[in-house]
Design an enzyme around this catalytic site. Structure first.
Site, PDB file in Angstrom:
ATOM      1  N   GLU A   1     -46.102  84.062  71.719  1.00  0.00           N
ATOM      2  CA  GLU A   1     -47.298  84.062  72.554  1.00  0.00           C
ATOM      3  C   GLU A   1     -46.952  83.698  73.993  1.00  0.00           C
ATOM      4  O   GLU A   1     -45.895  83.118  74.259  1.00  0.00           O
ATOM      5  CB  GLU A   1     -48.291  83.046  72.002  1.00  0.00           C
ATOM      6  CG  GLU A   1     -48.576  83.329  70.548  1.00  0.00           C
ATOM      7  CD  GLU A   1     -49.999  83.017  70.149  1.00  0.00           C
ATOM      8  OE1 GLU A   1     -50.833  82.799  71.035  1.00  0.00           O
ATOM      9  OE2 GLU A   1     -50.245  83.008  68.941  1.00  0.00           O
TER      10      GLU A   1
ATOM     11  N   LYS B   1     -48.579  73.735  58.545  1.00  0.00           N
ATOM     12  CA  LYS B   1     -48.336  74.396  57.257  1.00  0.00           C
ATOM     13  C   LYS B   1     -47.666  73.443  56.279  1.00  0.00           C
ATOM     14  O   LYS B   1     -48.013  73.394  55.103  1.00  0.00           O
ATOM     15  CB  LYS B   1     -47.472  75.652  57.470  1.00  0.00           C
ATOM     16  CG  LYS B   1     -48.223  76.769  58.204  1.00  0.00           C
ATOM     17  CD  LYS B   1     -47.286  77.878  58.651  1.00  0.00           C
ATOM     18  CE  LYS B   1     -48.026  78.958  59.417  1.00  0.00           C
ATOM     19  NZ  LYS B   1     -47.131  79.869  60.138  1.00  0.00           N
TER      20      LYS B   1
ATOM     21  N   GLU C   1     -55.544  80.496  51.130  1.00  0.00           N
ATOM     22  CA  GLU C   1     -54.218  81.084  50.882  1.00  0.00           C
ATOM     23  C   GLU C   1     -53.563  81.565  52.183  1.00  0.00           C
ATOM     24  O   GLU C   1     -52.363  81.417  52.387  1.00  0.00           O
ATOM     25  CB  GLU C   1     -54.366  82.273  49.913  1.00  0.00           C
ATOM     26  CG  GLU C   1     -53.083  83.009  49.601  1.00  0.00           C
ATOM     27  CD  GLU C   1     -52.077  82.149  48.859  1.00  0.00           C
ATOM     28  OE1 GLU C   1     -52.292  81.843  47.690  1.00  0.00           O
ATOM     29  OE2 GLU C   1     -51.041  81.778  49.467  1.00  0.00           O
TER      30      GLU C   1
ATOM     31  N   VAL D   1     -56.097  89.058  62.321  1.00  0.00           N
ATOM     32  CA  VAL D   1     -56.260  88.804  60.878  1.00  0.00           C
ATOM     33  C   VAL D   1     -57.635  89.276  60.391  1.00  0.00           C
ATOM     34  O   VAL D   1     -57.746  89.939  59.354  1.00  0.00           O
ATOM     35  CB  VAL D   1     -56.030  87.307  60.564  1.00  0.00           C
ATOM     36  CG1 VAL D   1     -56.235  87.037  59.076  1.00  0.00           C
ATOM     37  CG2 VAL D   1     -54.630  86.881  60.994  1.00  0.00           C
TER      38      VAL D   1
ATOM     39  N   LYS E   1     -67.465  87.725  69.509  1.00  0.00           N
ATOM     40  CA  LYS E   1     -68.082  87.871  70.836  1.00  0.00           C
ATOM     41  C   LYS E   1     -67.605  89.122  71.572  1.00  0.00           C
ATOM     42  O   LYS E   1     -68.244  89.565  72.520  1.00  0.00           O
ATOM     43  CB  LYS E   1     -67.922  86.601  71.678  1.00  0.00           C
ATOM     44  CG  LYS E   1     -66.514  86.107  71.874  1.00  0.00           C
ATOM     45  CD  LYS E   1     -66.547  84.838  72.717  1.00  0.00           C
ATOM     46  CE  LYS E   1     -65.197  84.352  73.154  1.00  0.00           C
ATOM     47  NZ  LYS E   1     -64.319  83.840  72.127  1.00  0.00           N
TER      48      LYS E   1
ATOM     49  N   GLY F   1     -44.020  90.801  72.059  1.00  0.00           N
ATOM     50  CA  GLY F   1     -45.258  90.377  71.380  1.00  0.00           C
ATOM     51  C   GLY F   1     -45.019  89.499  70.167  1.00  0.00           C
ATOM     52  O   GLY F   1     -45.950  89.181  69.430  1.00  0.00           O
TER      53      GLY F   1
ATOM     54  N   GLY G   1     -48.974  88.803  60.834  1.00  0.00           N
ATOM     55  CA  GLY G   1     -49.289  90.230  60.944  1.00  0.00           C
ATOM     56  C   GLY G   1     -50.627  90.526  60.296  1.00  0.00           C
ATOM     57  O   GLY G   1     -51.070  89.811  59.380  1.00  0.00           O
TER      58      GLY G   1
ATOM     59  N   GLY H   1     -48.594  83.485  55.749  1.00  0.00           N
ATOM     60  CA  GLY H   1     -49.181  84.829  55.757  1.00  0.00           C
ATOM     61  C   GLY H   1     -49.340  85.470  54.389  1.00  0.00           C
ATOM     62  O   GLY H   1     -50.068  84.958  53.535  1.00  0.00           O
TER      63      GLY H   1
HETATM   64  N1  HSE Z   1     -47.530  82.008  64.749  1.00  0.00           N
HETATM   65  C1  HSE Z   1     -47.160  82.071  63.372  1.00  0.00           C
HETATM   66  C2  HSE Z   1     -45.720  82.496  63.254  1.00  0.00           C
HETATM   67  C3  HSE Z   1     -47.982  83.002  62.539  1.00  0.00           C
HETATM   68  O1  HSE Z   1     -45.035  82.777  64.243  1.00  0.00           O
HETATM   69  O2  HSE Z   1     -45.243  82.525  62.132  1.00  0.00           O
HETATM   70  C4  HSE Z   1     -49.304  82.449  62.173  1.00  0.00           C
HETATM   71  O3  HSE Z   1     -49.197  81.322  61.366  1.00  0.00           O
END
Ligand code: HSE
Length: 434
Positions: free
Chosen positions: A191, A206, A130, A15, A46, A188, A303, A135
């Site tokens: 995670e 959220k 926001e 991001v 870092k 991908g 994304g 996203g």
């Molecule tokens: N990991 C979240 C998702 C995206 O799969 O929608 C970031 O909030």
């Protein structure tokens, strides 16, 4: 007059990197359209490798947070680190030095908005988030401005792309959860440790933020009922499909006469509902207001560039407005304790039972529902129609039941009693949103 505004970015991952790229690439566009000369003055990360990949000049690479907060050219600090450790400390440092903060950090805002907003107000700077929810979909500003004329009665959102991708694949390919998760990890989408997404924590953070905005009172995440998708079987998605339902991980918030109801769980919705056609990693939020009626916002919930779109919208807002806009849940922690929440909420339910295929079993089961005061809409042995073997025990058959609306406490009592009959067990219990 052109406003000159310096920005610093903390954390140049997906991001933060997208935000850097957007601010650099669109610099002249914002100059022309917003009359704002927004420049990235400093970055902090870092990993020098990440900074090298983005081509960030050496003179912009800060060595510490102190360098950033003490830089008079920096007016806005973008936090895209994530989590509530170092990110929280850096955000506080920035606010205490009078810098406006723009963050994409849902966990931070969900858990610490009171504390951070109080610091921001004390130092006369803004705190914008926001990008913390859904996203690139401009849901926070919609709640803050676009639908402010309304009492928001209800919101239902698909606010996590990873789980929506998995559920869409399971539905389209008849695949099971474990295989689909592995595939999502390989591509991908999910995670390496998928817990945050698949167990509904990400959606819960959220929903806490979105329902706080929609209902004008802080909704602590501890009040949100949470259930993820890891126990969902492909069988239930297939049976639901036969009955005209689509399965989604929904974040639901309702403002009812009895109090606020907030929950995240796998939910069957009618195939005809607009949220049923939100597929793959896309997100959407469906809102009902007393004036506007129903509206739906749809788009990419994650994304680099979609999330940067949300981050940069806050940067532009902060750069071009002298008046600071705070969140609409201004109440204190003490006042929050008076907010009423509904925990024994009402819903319709889908149950899949595996039962002995002998005379009288159905009568006993329907007797339990009757005694618990639960009315049934549909009872089906659909597996026979579908001509597939769904149970390892050849003497047992799946029985699908859809109830009318009832309460959580009643349905749990009924499940307990059915399991105690000795003729089978309830294998799945999924809420149905009518
Ligand atoms: N990991 C979240 C998702 C995206 O799969 O929608 C970031 O909030």
């Amino acid at each position: 007059m052109v406003k000159k505004v310096g920005v610093a970015i903390l954390g140049l991952g997906v991001v933060g990197g997208g935000t850097y790229q957007t601010l650099v690439d669109h610099h002249d566009f914002y100059l022309k359209t917003q009359r704002a000369d927004i420049t990235v003055e400093a970055v902090l990360d870092k990993s020098t490798e990440r900074l090298d990949v983005l081509g960030i000049p050496n003179e912009k690479r800060a060595g510490s947070i102190d360098e950033i907060v003490n830089n008079p050219a920096v007016k806005i600090v973008v936090e895209t680190i994530g989590g509530v450790g170092v990110a929280k400390a850096f955000v506080i440092a920035a606010l205490e030095h009078g810098k406006t903060v723009v963050t994409s950090n849902k966990e931070l805002i969900c858990k610490h908005s009171h504390e951070l907003e109080a610091i921001a107000k004390k130092h006369g700077c803004g705190l914008y988030f926001e990008a913390s929810c859904v996203g690139g979909v401009p849901i926070i500003r919609t709640l803050l401005d676009g639908v402010q004329a309304n009492h928001i009665q209800k919101m239902m959102g698909i606010v996590n792309g990873t789980t929506n991708y998995i559920l869409t694949k399971m539905a389209n390919e008849g695949a099971d959860y474990a295989d689909t998760l592995k595939e999502a990890q390989r591509l991908g989408y999910a995670e390496f440790d998928p817990t945050n997404d698949v167990e509904g924590f990400d959606s819960m953070y959220k929903l806490s933020i979105l329902s706080s905005m929609a209902f004008h009172t802080k909704v602590p995440h501890a009040n949100i009922y949470r259930e993820g998708i890891s126990k969902i079987s492909g069988k239930d998605i297939a049976f639901g499909k036969e009955l005209g339902y689509t399965l989604k991980l929904l974040a639901i918030g309702k403002n009812t006469d009895k109090g606020i109801e907030v929950r995240v769980h796998p939910t069957f919705i009618d195939d005809s509902h607009p949220l049923a056609s939100v597929n793959d990693s896309f997100n959407a939020v469906y809102l009902t207001g007393d004036a506007v009626d129903d509206i739906m916002l749809y788009g990419r919930g994650a994304g680099a560039l979609p999330t940067a779109s949300a981050v940069v919208s806050d940067v532009i807002y902060a750069a071009t407005h002298s008046e600071i806009k705070y969140s609409t849940f201004k109440n204190t922690e003490k006042a929050d304790r008076k907010t009423k929440f509904v925990s024994d909420f009402e819903s319709a339910y889908y149950l899949r039972l595996s039962v002995d295929d002998v005379a009288g079993v159905l009568a006993q089961i329907s007797g339990v529902f009757g005694k618990c005061g639960i009315s049934l809409i549909e009872v089906s042995q659909i597996a026979h129609k579908m001509n597939r073997v769904y149970d390892q025990n050849p003497n047992r058959v799946p029985l699908i039941i859809i109830t009318h609306k009832t309460t959580e406490s009643r349905i749990k009592k009924a499940v307990e009693k059915i399991n105690a009959l000795g003729h089978g067990e309830v294998k799945a219990l999924i809420r149905v949103e009518k």
